[in-house]
Design a protein around this motif. Structure first.
Motif, PDB file in Angstrom:
ATOM      1  N   ALA A 189       0.838  -1.199   0.000  1.00 57.76           N
ATOM      2  CA  ALA A 189       0.000   0.000   0.000  1.00 57.76           C
ATOM      3  C   ALA A 189       0.875   1.252   0.000  1.00 57.76           C
ATOM      4  N   PHE A 216       2.265   1.975  -3.468  1.00 64.13           N
ATOM      5  CA  PHE A 216       1.285   2.570  -4.385  1.00 64.13           C
ATOM      6  C   PHE A 216       0.596   3.804  -3.779  1.00 64.13           C
ATOM      7  N   VAL A 255      -1.357   4.077  -1.295  1.00 62.97           N
ATOM      8  CA  VAL A 255      -2.754   3.831  -0.935  1.00 62.97           C
ATOM      9  C   VAL A 255      -2.940   4.168   0.541  1.00 62.97           C
ATOM     10  N   GLY A 278      -7.133   0.572   1.846  1.00 67.09           N
ATOM     11  CA  GLY A 278      -7.564   1.564   0.883  1.00 67.09           C
ATOM     12  C   GLY A 278      -8.746   2.385   1.342  1.00 67.09           C
ATOM     13  N   THR A 328      -7.375   1.202  -3.839  1.00 68.42           N
ATOM     14  CA  THR A 328      -7.339   0.034  -2.950  1.00 68.42           C
ATOM     15  C   THR A 328      -6.150  -0.854  -3.304  1.00 68.42           C
ATOM     16  N   LEU A 329      -5.692  -1.570  -2.301  1.00 73.31           N
ATOM     17  CA  LEU A 329      -4.647  -2.555  -2.489  1.00 73.31           C
ATOM     18  C   LEU A 329      -5.135  -3.840  -1.830  1.00 73.31           C
ATOM     19  N   TRP A 385      -1.024  -9.731  -5.502  1.00 74.83           N
ATOM     20  CA  TRP A 385      -1.592  -8.468  -5.043  1.00 74.83           C
ATOM     21  C   TRP A 385      -2.254  -7.769  -6.227  1.00 74.83           C
ATOM     22  N   TYR A 425      -3.649  -3.737  -7.275  1.00 69.72           N
ATOM     23  CA  TYR A 425      -3.896  -2.324  -6.987  1.00 69.72           C
ATOM     24  C   TYR A 425      -4.977  -1.832  -7.937  1.00 69.72           C
ATOM     25  N   ARG A 447      -7.290   1.833  -8.797  1.00 70.83           N
ATOM     26  CA  ARG A 447      -7.618   3.223  -8.526  1.00 70.83           C
ATOM     27  C   ARG A 447      -9.042   3.462  -8.979  1.00 70.83           C
ATOM     28  N   SER A 471      -1.075  -5.422 -10.928  1.00 70.81           N
ATOM     29  CA  SER A 471      -1.191  -6.705 -10.234  1.00 70.81           C
ATOM     30  C   SER A 471       0.046  -7.539 -10.502  1.00 70.81           C
TER      31      SER A 471
END
Lengths: 365, 167
Positions: free
Chosen positions: A141, A144, A146, A162, A167-168, A178, A180, A182, A263
């Motif tokens: 997070a 990125f 987040v 998030g 969000t993560l 994982w 991510y 937006r 991802s």
């Protein structure tokens, strides 16, 4: 305590999830170690070293020497292919691998003249995954940027950080991955132009570097997706020590060049092993041996496998361990049907319950 | 039946291993769990061998001092290997957990601006729970010096945090 030190205390990555170990086992091990024993330290250096090494030759040579020329190679039990469905769904740009868990078709193969009988070697990699999903989610997070609280699913198989902007999500099951995302932005106005793909690729590479997993990126595949919200997709196939894998990192950018999705997998290479491989021609024989016993097929219909590639694929073994294992992928040549057949390339003594990885389309999405 | 020496060591392991594991885990990341366990075990081996030297009124600070030496050896070995292989990752010699996995960007940035010594004493206090007296025992300095260094580190951290503008 001031707000600054409250925030500092709250940022302690081990505050929510303390370090737990089997202390009785630990006590027993430590008290039984002779005074002169230092093998622990060597073991740690080996693990760290192999995790960071970039040279396949250096690593292969070092490991082979430490293993006494391969006399203690682990036998891999492939009772089930790695659970890649979750990974495939998380990585929207990655090739679908669902078909690879199906069994080989009831068919017979012939080996083309270019396939050698020569024995060879390949490197398999034992993987380690983040020990603490909560801290890994928080770390990702931060990469990125987040914001927002951290939460987990009831079974702790996925973790989420998030707010309404981004969000993560971290998927801890199988090969961890994982994603991510937006929040969707307003569609671009007509006539706007994309940022250069070189700039987007540089942004993606910088993010990949900050992920700090240690795997390398192959040349990216860049594609444009038109529509009401046009996007540029940048997908990097992942390599380990220069060997291609079936894993990738994916990034999506909107027209102004803002990252809207990403991802990929979460793993580190823990250790490498040099294994003898079955020959290319021997691999074809293994495919034939795995055909259904009751199947009937005329020899004239048997595909002739003319070429093969060696790559690494992720598997979760019967004991739960995650490995990248050498895989042969055969096809009938450049002008034949668009199909290929894959199987684990390790020599017979080192594998259990091997099944073919099935027949899969060559075309990649 | 366990000897009194083994009973003593067993109590120390039960009481201290969570703190030792957390201390090492915070400062080496991302490190596979097996490697973290090895470092904890390496620390405990030293405790086992030097059990008679462990001060009864400062067991945790003493153990964290040992863990810090184990950690430094690990980092030196890591650096040597990197140098040897020409493998360069974007990570300083004193890379630590707070550099890479704090969700609070402001905290991360403020910690990154501290010197290694300031960061070490600040986090030993804030995360590992050592008092000024414990810090003195762990860092082998006087209690007064530990209190002064901690106070200065806290001030500098707060100044940096106030200066940080998170985009």
């Amino acid at each position: 305590m001031s707000d600054a030190f409250t925030r500092l205390a709250a940022a302690d990555p081990f505050a929510r999830d303390p370090y737990v170990v089997d202390v009785e086992d630990l006590i027993s091990r430590v008290t039984s170690i002779p005074a002169h024993e230092t093998s622990l330290w060597r073991r740690f250096q080996l693990r760290v070293g192999t995790a960071l090494s970039t040279s396949a030759l250096v690593t292969a040579g070092a490991i082979a020497a430490l293993q006494g020329a391969g006399s203690s190679l682990p036998v891999l039990n492939f009772a089930a292919p790695v659970a890649r469905a979750a990974y495939a769904s998380a990585v929207t740009l990655a090739p679908s691998t669902a078909a690879k868990s199906s069994s080989v078709a009831a068919t017979h193969f012939r080996a083309g003249p270019a396939l050698s009988n020569a024995s060879t070697q390949g490197v398999a990699y034992q993987l380690s995954v983040p020990t603490n999903p909560a801290t890994e989610t928080a770390r990702l997070a931060a990469v990125f940027r987040v914001q927002g609280p951290l939460s987990a699913s009831s079974d702790k198989s996925s973790w989420h950080a998030g707010d309404t902007h981004a969000t993560l999500t971290y998927f801890a099951a199988g090969l961890p991955s994982w994603r991510y995302a937006r929040a969707t932005q307003p569609a671009m106005s007509s006539g706007a132009s994309f940022r250069s793909t070189r700039a987007l690729e540089a942004t993606a590479r910088d993010l990949a570097r900050r992920l700090d997993y240690g795997y390398q990126l192959a040349s990216p595949h860049v594609s444009f997706v038109s529509g009401s919200s046009p996007e540029v997709h940048v997908r990097f196939p992942l390599e380990v020590e220069g060997f291609a894998t079936n894993l990738s990192l994916a990034f999506r950018f909107d027209a102004p060049g803002v990252l809207v999705g990403a991802s990929g997998p979460s793993f580190l290479v823990a250790r490498s092993y040099v294994y003898p491989l079955v020959s290319l021609r021997g691999g074809v024989a293994r495919l034939n041996a795995m055909a259904s016993p009751g199947a009937t097929q005329s020899m004239s219909a048997a595909p002739t496998l003319r070429r093969a590639t060696l790559s690494l694929e992720a598997f979760q073994l019967h004991n739960g361990a995650l490995w990248l294992v050498p895989i042969y992928t055969y096809d009938e040549g450049p002008h034949a049907r668009s199909a290929s057949w894959s199987l684990v390339a390790l020599a017979g003594p080192y594998v259990r319950h091997v099944t073919s990885l099935g027949r899969t389309p060559l075309a990649q999405p | 039946m366990a000897s009194s020496r083994e009973e003593h060591f067993g109590r120390l392991v039960r009481e201290l291993s969570p703190a030792i594991g957390a201390y090492l885990g915070r400062r080496l990341y991302p490190l596979p769990r097996g490697d973290l366990d090895d470092l904890v075990e390496e620390t405990l081996i030293v405790l086992w061998r030097r059990l008679d030297d462990v001060p009864t009124d400062a067991e945790l600070p003493w153990a964290l001092g040992v863990a810090r030496n184990v950690l430094r050896n690990a980092q030196r070995a890591y650096q040597r290997r990197e140098n040897y292989e020409g493998q360069l990752r974007d990570r300083g010699a004193s890379a630590s957990a707070e550099d890479v996995y704090l969700a609070d960007e402001g905290i991360r940035a403020a910690l990154a601006r501290l010197s290694d010594d300031d960061r070490e004493i600040l986090l030993l206090h804030a995360w590992d729970g050592l008092s000024a007296e414990d810090l003195a025992r762990s860092l082998l300095i006087t209690p007064n010096a530990a209190a002064v260094r901690l106070s200065r580190a806290q001030s500098r951290f707060k100044e940096h945090l106030d200066e940080v503008i998170v985009p």
